[in-house]
Write a protein that holds these residues in place. Structure first.
Motif, mmCIF file in Angstrom:
data_model
loop_
_atom_site.group_PDB
_atom_site.id
_atom_site.type_symbol
_atom_site.label_atom_id
_atom_site.label_comp_id
_atom_site.label_asym_id
_atom_site.label_seq_id
_atom_site.Cartn_x
_atom_site.Cartn_y
_atom_site.Cartn_z
ATOM 1 N N LYS B 9 -27.439 2.663 -5.560
ATOM 2 C CA LYS B 9 -28.894 2.659 -5.369
ATOM 3 C C LYS B 9 -29.268 2.121 -3.991
ATOM 4 N N PHE B 90 -31.830 11.670 -1.474
ATOM 5 C CA PHE B 90 -32.040 12.185 -2.826
ATOM 6 C C PHE B 90 -31.146 13.381 -3.081
ATOM 7 N N GLY B 106 -32.733 12.974 -8.478
ATOM 8 C CA GLY B 106 -32.211 11.683 -8.865
ATOM 9 C C GLY B 106 -33.087 10.569 -8.344
ATOM 10 N N PRO B 107 -32.726 9.310 -8.637
ATOM 11 C CA PRO B 107 -33.558 8.163 -8.247
ATOM 12 C C PRO B 107 -33.411 7.750 -6.803
ATOM 13 N N ARG B 110 -30.933 4.159 -1.177
ATOM 14 C CA ARG B 110 -31.591 3.601 0.012
ATOM 15 C C ARG B 110 -30.535 3.044 0.944
#
Lengths: 112, 114
Positions: B9, B90, B106-107, B110
């Motif tokens: 993430k 993404f 998707g989430p 970063r």
């Protein structure tokens, strides 16, 4: 190169107000989609419009595809703080490559 | 049914380091995509894979490589990270209907390159 211009880029309004976001191009698209993205998350599909002149409603959100399939609008009635987020339009070129052309996005803030 | 998942993430790299961003989808979609998102620029396509075993460049491929490992997985590799690659990445997969197609995202990952 096909481009999608979104306007406005930023919008800050009070709860209960109405607003419209525009997505314009000089090119024709076979379909157009609207996404909403909340901070820290990926875009989520709201609607797909396919036919010129098509209007779709999703609760307080109304989406319209232009007659010539070159532009689209998103209208929100009586905006609520939960509508806050980034709104993205994306068009599919007629060549059907599976790729989407994205607008720059409209950041909406709805203040209580 | 998790949809599209991405790992990690968050990631911080130093200039010149390498890393691979992972993406998987469980919707049995043929096509998968990698985008980057920068402020005021919407989503820009880096690479895409129309089907298992094929990959093609998108709008901004320089500095990236991809691998379509199987139908489920599509990874993005930065061989030598640069500060200009600081962005949110993404992954998406696509379902095709008769007259249109829809992408699911998707989430995001970063990434900061120092």
């Amino acid at each position: 190169t096909q481009l999608l211009e979104q306007s406005p880029q930023f919008l800050s309004i009070q709860e209960g107000e109405n607003l419209t976001v525009y997505c314009n191009s000089s090119s024709v698209f076979s379909s157009l989609q609207w996404y909403r993205q909340e901070p820290g998350e990926g875009p989520v599909l709201l609607v797909t419009v396919v036919t010129g002149g098509e209007v779709k409603k999703l609760k307080r959100l109304t989406f319209q595809f232009g007659d010539a399939r070159k532009d689209s609008s998103l209208h929100i009635t009586a905006a609520q703080p939960g509508d806050t987020g980034l709104y993205l339009c994306a068009g599919a070129p007629p060549s059907n490559t599976g790729k989407l052309i994205f607008g720059q996005g409209t950041t909406l803030q709805v203040k209580p | 049914n998790a949809g599209v998942t991405q790992t990690p993430k968050f990631q911080v790299l130093k200039t010149g380091q390498s890393m691979t961003l992972q993406c998987a989808q469980d919707m049995n979609h043929n096509s998968m995509y990698w985008y980057r998102q920068d402020p005021g620029m919407g989503l820009r396509l880096i690479y895409y894979s129309a089907s298992e075993g094929t990959t093609d460049k998108g709008e901004v491929p320089n500095g990236y490589n991809v691998s379509r490992l199987n139908k489920r997985e599509f990874s993005l590799r930065l061989e030598s990270a640069a500060p200009s690659q600081t962005s949110v990445y993404f992954c998406a997969s696509r379902v095709a209907f008769d007259s249109y197609n829809e992408q699911f995202f998707g989430p995001g990952t970063r990434l900061t390159v120092l």
